[in-house]
Design an enzyme around this catalytic site. Sequence first.
Site, mmCIF file in Angstrom:
data_model
loop_
_atom_site.group_PDB
_atom_site.id
_atom_site.type_symbol
_atom_site.label_atom_id
_atom_site.label_comp_id
_atom_site.label_asym_id
_atom_site.label_seq_id
_atom_site.Cartn_x
_atom_site.Cartn_y
_atom_site.Cartn_z
ATOM 1 N N HIS A 147 137.971 95.707 98.355
ATOM 2 C CA HIS A 147 137.710 95.090 97.049
ATOM 3 C C HIS A 147 137.030 93.735 97.236
ATOM 4 O O HIS A 147 136.016 93.440 96.590
ATOM 5 C CB HIS A 147 139.028 94.930 96.288
ATOM 6 N N GLU A 148 137.578 92.904 98.113
ATOM 7 C CA GLU A 148 137.006 91.564 98.326
ATOM 8 C C GLU A 148 135.631 91.649 98.984
ATOM 9 O O GLU A 148 134.731 90.866 98.662
ATOM 10 C CB GLU A 148 137.964 90.723 99.183
ATOM 11 N N HIS A 171 133.084 92.303 96.355
ATOM 12 C CA HIS A 171 132.671 91.099 95.623
ATOM 13 C C HIS A 171 131.499 90.427 96.344
ATOM 14 O O HIS A 171 130.549 89.951 95.709
ATOM 15 C CB HIS A 171 133.830 90.110 95.521
ATOM 16 N N GLU A 227 135.559 92.451 88.160
ATOM 17 C CA GLU A 227 136.764 92.951 88.825
ATOM 18 C C GLU A 227 136.797 94.474 88.807
ATOM 19 O O GLU A 227 137.108 95.122 89.811
ATOM 20 C CB GLU A 227 138.023 92.390 88.147
#
Length: 299
Positions: free
Chosen positions: A144-145, A148, A224
């Site tokens: 997930h990070e 980003h 997100e």
Amino acid sequence: MNLYDQKDKNIRKTWMLMIIFLAVVVGIAWIFSYTLDNQMIFVWALIGSLFMNVISYWYSDSIVLSISNAHPINTDTPEGKRIYRLLENLAITAGLPVPKLYIIQDTAMNAFATGRDPDHSAIALTTGIIDRLEQIELEGVIAHELSHIGNRDTLIQTISVVLVGLVALLSDWFIRISFWGGGRKNNDDNSSLGLILGVVAIVLAILAPIFVQLLHFAISRKREYLADASGALLTRYPEGLASALEKISQDTEPLEVANRATAHLFISNPFKGGGIRDWMSTHPPAEKRIQALRGINIK
């Protein structure tokens, strides 16, 4: 809906919000400039906001890591080596440079990514999230990070912050100049229009900073969702991230090092809470994110 559809949907919604954001800011700036009969207000506000935010963007990684008390992880330890291997494998799969890896000594469960581009990026994990997640769940969080970083969310957030700051500055200047008697002095055929725009400008000066902040929150929430879908696509296992978010959402401990300036960076709202806070949060409700992850499939 498959992961590719989910990803494309969130990209479209993000840019739709960004177009609305830009249109609103331009409209507000024009109304203020017309009412005050002074175009330089907009010019100087734009220059000031751009300067401050370019500086913060250029040094965002070091600033955020410093105020979050993040330290480079020790890759000589078995735990540090294990986590770095997870990050390295995911970065190779994503075709991205391996970000620097940091750790925050805090038992709250959270993580964030920062950096102006993939070549100058970092990921920070709390000790709480490392200690309490299974390997497959931690992989989902790191993916997930990393998403980003790959999706250039730092750039999107910086543009949003520039626009929010610009509107706040314009509103403040408008109120101050209006208080001291500034404004259009001519009394021509357009006096009725000027009066109407003057009233609209006063209302906007009060409400516009709140409205654009809500738009900023909406954009952050879409990013997100996009990082969730992109991270699940990277691991090919949406349940890993969904299970991690479930555990993180059940953790009621606030993150001590978090503040309002850095809250939007974390994978979950570091202040916890709910209700009205969900409307004023840069994060979507955890249950909606989990539902979205469990409602998509990989094809």
